[in-house]
Enzyme design. Structure first.
Site: not given
Length: 374
Positions: A255-256, A298
């Site tokens: 994920d970010l 995300d």
């Protein structure tokens, strides 16, 4: 491909390959038919020659020996030789189909020219015309039909003396028979052409319906924002994985970093651009053995099939490097990717695999931008 196992999707190339396989199989059948006719015709001609000798109870002129046993033997033998040479050559399948079809027409022409005293024998020209219909090629059928009709006309007009038949211009009846036979051949060609056109139209409808079905299926398995597979696609890939669990599978969850802060600071539109950029980067690295999915928000997944741990690590590094070079970082702010990776264990369920990958991701996020194996 969005899902492990490309057989789930319609592939036009697969259909075309199957068509080519059918054409190749039919070409071999047509070639064997040509050889059988080339071998059997001289035998039948020789038997006809012996029958003629027996019926007249005496010697026949030398022209009969040349006309019946010898000429078909040499003529048909030459055609069979050319066909065999063509089939064993490196010519494309398309050229072989045209050559064998033309040679079969020539074989029919020879038989008709010798025995055209039989008015109904013109029907044998329908044989090569009909056989080309199987290939579904209207140009081929048209070519063979035109050559067959012209060959029949040339035999009747110029070579009628070979079969000891009267000229087509010798009487009204002869000319009428000649004209009617040509019209029947033209009519037979038109029927073949209509059958081909109808069959191709039906095939096109089937292909279009299958493409539409595939498009609906892809849309159902694709995340609309990032264009990678969605959770339904991931579940489908897990089913494939569980059927082939003896193979090597790795699951990477990523994920970010600080994505919520990014959304709060720059807005959801900017956040969506980051997600789209990450999706594009994942698709660049994807293939038959690497499948990307959006798990939610995300969070994304990469499912590796047949990769070793060092190879998986190298791909994850490449993903981080490519994403870090994206232009979106200059518009808003630099964002890193954290990745957690785990390998499928024997008898392990997909749910357990997901849970371990999530734990690996949690550990990677403690450092931010790390790649953690668990």
């Amino acid at each position: 491909n969005l899902v492990m196992g490309s057989s789930l999707f319609f592939n036009p190339e697969t259909i075309q390959s199957e068509y080519r396989r059918i054409d190749s199989s039919w070409l071999r059948i047509e070639y064997r038919l040509l050889l059988w006719l080339a071998a059997s015709t001289p035998v039948m001609e020789f038997l006809f020659y012996l029958l003629m000798r027996y019926r007249i109870n005496g010697e026949l002129p030398d022209s009969f020996l040349l006309k019946y046993p010898l000429f078909p033997l040499l003529y048909d033998g030459l055609i069979a030789l050319i066909a065999t040479f063509a089939m064993k050559s490196r010519l494309s399948e398309k050229w072989k189909i045209y050559i064998v079809s033309l040679l079969l027409t020539a074989l029919v022409f020879g038989a008709y020219t010798i025995h055209a005293v039989l008015s109904s024998l013109f029907a044998i020209f329908m044989i090569p015309m009909a056989l080309t219909v199987i290939y579904g090629n209207r140009w081929l059928t048209t070519l063979i039909s035109v050559i067959a009709i012209l060959s029949k006309a040339a035999s009747d007009v110029f070579l009628y003396q070979i079969s000891s038949r009267p000229s087509v211009c010798s009487s009204v009846d002869e000319f009428t028979d000649f004209s009617v036979s040509l019209l029947l051949l033209v009519l037979f060609y038109l029927i073949c052409w209509l059958l081909l056109k109808t069959e191709q139209a039906k095939n096109n409808v089937s292909l279009n319906l299958e493409r539409e079905r595939q498009q609906y299926q892809i849309e159902a398995l694709t995340d609309p924002l990032t264009k990678v597979g969605n959770r339904l696609a991931l579940r489908t890939a897990f089913r494939f994985m569980e059927k082939h669990r003896l193979d090597s599978f790795h699951l990477a969850m990523l994920d970010l970093d600080a994505f919520k802060l990014l959304n709060d600071t720059f807005g959801h539109n900017c956040g969506d651009q980051y997600l789209q950029t990450l999706g594009s980067t994942l698709l660049e690295l994807s293939g038959q053995q690497i499948q990307p999915f959006r798990f939610g928000g995300d969070e994304f997944c990469l499912l590796f099939h047949g990769y070793s741990q060092p190879e998986v690590y190298k791909v994850c590094q490449e993903l981080q490097n490519r994403f870090s070079r994206a232009e979106i970082h200059q518009q808003c702010q630099p964002v890193s990717i954290s990745i957690g990776v785990t390998q499928l264990l024997p008898l392990e369920t997909s749910a357990a695999l997901l849970e371990r990958a999530d734990k690996a991701l949690y550990q990677a996020k403690l450092i931010k931008g790390d790649i953690m194996f668990l």
